[in-house]
Enzyme design. Structure first.
Site, PDB file in Angstrom:
ATOM      1  CG  HIS A  21      -1.974   1.210   1.348  1.00 17.38           C
ATOM      2  ND1 HIS A  21      -2.703   1.444   0.099  1.00 17.38           N
ATOM      3  CD2 HIS A  21      -2.502   2.128   2.126  1.00 17.38           C
ATOM      4  CE1 HIS A  21      -3.533   2.335   0.375  1.00 17.38           C
ATOM      5  NE2 HIS A  21      -3.210   2.988   1.547  1.00 17.38           N
ATOM      6  CD  GLU A  60       1.843  -1.813   2.958  1.00 15.00           C
ATOM      7  OE1 GLU A  60       1.868  -0.753   2.973  1.00 15.00           O
ATOM      8  OE2 GLU A  60       1.451  -2.670   1.964  1.00 15.00           O
ATOM      9  CE  LYS A  73      -1.410   4.398  -2.351  1.00 14.95           C
ATOM     10  NZ  LYS A  73      -1.432   2.723  -2.402  1.00 14.95           N
ATOM     11  CG  HIS A  80      -3.155   7.256  -1.964  1.00 16.36           C
ATOM     12  ND1 HIS A  80      -3.886   6.418  -2.527  1.00 16.36           N
ATOM     13  CD2 HIS A  80      -3.303   7.095  -0.755  1.00 16.36           C
ATOM     14  CE1 HIS A  80      -4.483   5.642  -1.892  1.00 16.36           C
ATOM     15  NE2 HIS A  80      -4.282   5.918  -0.412  1.00 16.36           N
ATOM     16  CG  PHE A 112      -8.622   7.880   5.516  1.00 15.30           C
ATOM     17  CD1 PHE A 112      -7.187   7.399   6.078  1.00 15.30           C
ATOM     18  CD2 PHE A 112      -8.564   9.011   4.857  1.00 15.30           C
ATOM     19  CE1 PHE A 112      -6.046   8.178   5.987  1.00 15.30           C
ATOM     20  CE2 PHE A 112      -7.480   9.697   4.674  1.00 15.30           C
ATOM     21  CZ  PHE A 112      -6.133   9.220   5.323  1.00 15.30           C
TER      22      PHE A 112
END
Lengths: 413, 78
Positions: A304, A315, A336, A341, A400
């Site tokens: 991620h 992570e 990313k 993002h 989120f």
């Protein structure tokens, strides 16, 4: 009857690096950044003034002007990406009954630029001036809906909203639809177009974004000690998920088999990850279990990797907890670092990129990795692409709200 | 530009059709407009001609000729 198997036969990407899979892949392997100063409005008064804008998207290449005007930009991305993925798959939907074709295209936020424009009209000119297209442009399911309308796909269709995990959840749900025999083809992915003044202000207020305004291309630096937040980007990624026997019968090219889908929730905080990686661990483990493979078989992780302090540490902890000593031997990269993002599109885009790692036996780098962070001590493929035998990929997405989704795909032989 | 031309150009632009396809007898339906398009067009005409068009009047506007006549009469009565 054993569950049906799902393979990926078509890909499409719309990102700040360009429109089209090969252009994106070439730049990702070179370690190019797509981040720059925001141009769609004047970001002067904002603490963050940079983002990853899609620059060369021309909706008229994919739909007529009148259709386009009834869609927010995120829905235009969805329809365009779906068309490109079908072309890539060489799939003519006339080969199927329309009800065998499903669409799962999620979005984290939906048509927020439409919201802002119409709200301004509402305040300035009153309730009778709000466009009749406001609601059908705003709602986050309209990427999936407009795609179905454009293609005549009458099978299962909805849009998952799980913030930055929306794209990954959508592809995971496609796997379930194929396994259950609910569809033969699923057009799945995510789309986002939320680089707007209000959205930017909201993310700035959270202190979630990098403020490295002077060096935009260096702002997204996942796992680097000097990271200071993520970069807001836009775009879409769509895959064609096909039932294996159908794909074989038509002689489709297969990028990989989608074998595992994990889901969990941190159930901890509205935005911060659970500090021990509880949700992420559960998610990766459930994906491995769903795939029926051992941890030893995973040879690439697309993280991620947002470039926020908290995500990258958590992570890392989670990957170490799941893979033990082997965690240090698995190349891990963050897409990313180059494209920022893409929120609800991120999981789909990163899954697509991971399939290209399988195809070409090469892993793309995590760029801007300059200062090691002792808390992030895994192999993040710093700055340079690397050849590696890649048979099984695992791609993480955490949103989120604590929403987590993990996808696992394997080379198809 | 006279009223007829302004109406025609708004409709052509909004519905993405060639202005030459639009004759006096053409209906919104002929141009493929759905109810949302018609609402949108009415709002655009209100804006262009600085009018309020009540729903009960809007319901009776079907063709381009209806539209032009209605706007003419409203403007003259102002």
């Amino acid at each position: 009857m054993p569950p049906k198997r799902a393979v990926i036969t078509g890909l499409s990407l719309i990102t700040p690096l360009g429109v089209g899979v090969e252009e994106n892949w070439r730049k990702l392997l070179k370690g190019e950044s797509g981040i720059g100063r925001i141009t769609s409005f004047d970001p002067g008064g904002f603490s963050t003034q940079i983002g990853g804008e899609v620059k060369d998207f021309n909706y008229e290449d994919y739909m007529d002007k009148r259709e386009a005007r009834r869609m927010d930009r995120f829905a235009q991305f969805s329809v365009a990406a779906a068309n490109m993925a079908l072309t890539d798959a060489g799939l003519d939907l006339k080969e199927l009954n329309p009800e065998e074709v499903a669409v799962m295209i999620g979005s984290g936020i939906g048509g927020i630029s439409t919201w802002e424009e119409q709200h301004r009209i509402f305040l300035e000119r009153g309730p009778n001036r709000v466009s009749p297209f406001f609601i059908p442009m705003l709602i986050a399911n309209m990427g999936a809906s407009n795609t179905a309308i454009a293609l005549g796909a009458t099978g299962p269709n909805y849009a998952i909203v799980s913030a930055c995990a929306s794209g990954a959840h959508s592809i995971g749900e496609a796997l379930r639809l194929i396994r259950e025999g609910r569809a033969k083809v699923v057009i799945a992915g995510g789309s986002e177009a939320s680089i707007t003044p209000l959205t930017l202000a909201g993310f700035c207020a959270m202190k979630a974004l990098s403020t490295r305004n002077e060096e935009p291309e260096k702002a997204s630096r996942p796992f680097d000690a000097k990271r200071d937040g993520f970069v807001l980007s836009e775009g879409a990624g769509v895959v064609i998920v096909e039932e294996l026997e159908f794909a074989k019968k038509r002689g489709a090219r297969i990028y990989g088999e989608l074998i595992g889908y994990g889901m969990s929730c941190d159930a901890y905080h509205i935005t911060a990850p659970e500090p021990n990686g509880r949700g992420a661990i559960l998610c990766m483990e459930s994906a491995l279990q769903d795939a029926g493979i051992s941890k030893e078989e995973v040879d690439y992780i697309n993280a991620h990797g947002t470039s926020t302090q908290l995500n990258d540490i958590t992570e890392t902890i989670a990957i170490k907890s799941v893979f033990g000593e082997r965690a240090y031997k698995i190349p891990i990269s963050s897409t990313k670092s180059m494209i920022g993002h893409l929120l609800g599109a991120a999981g789909a885009v990163e899954f697509i990129v991971s399939l290209l790692c399988i195809r070409d036996n090469i892993v793309h780098p995590t760029i801007n990795y300059e200062y090691p962070d002792p808390q992030c001590d895994l192999d993040y493929v710093p700055n340079k692409a690397r050849e590696a035998k890649v048979n099984v990929i695992l791609s993480n997405s955490f949103g989120f709200g604590g929403h987590n989704a993990t996808l696992i795909a394997r080379r198809f032989e | 530009m006279d009223i007829a031309e302004r109406v025609r150009s708004i409709i052509a632009e909004r519905l993405n059709v060639n202005p030459e396809e639009i004759t006096l007898e053409t209906t919104f339906e002929d141009l493929g407009a759905d109810s949302l398009d018609v609402m949108d067009l009415i709002m655009e005409l209100e804006q262009e001609f600085d009018l309020e068009i009540p729903d009960e009047d809007a319901e009776n506007i079907r063709t381009i000729e209806d539209t032009i006549n209605y706007i003419r009469s409203r403007i003259q009565s102002q």
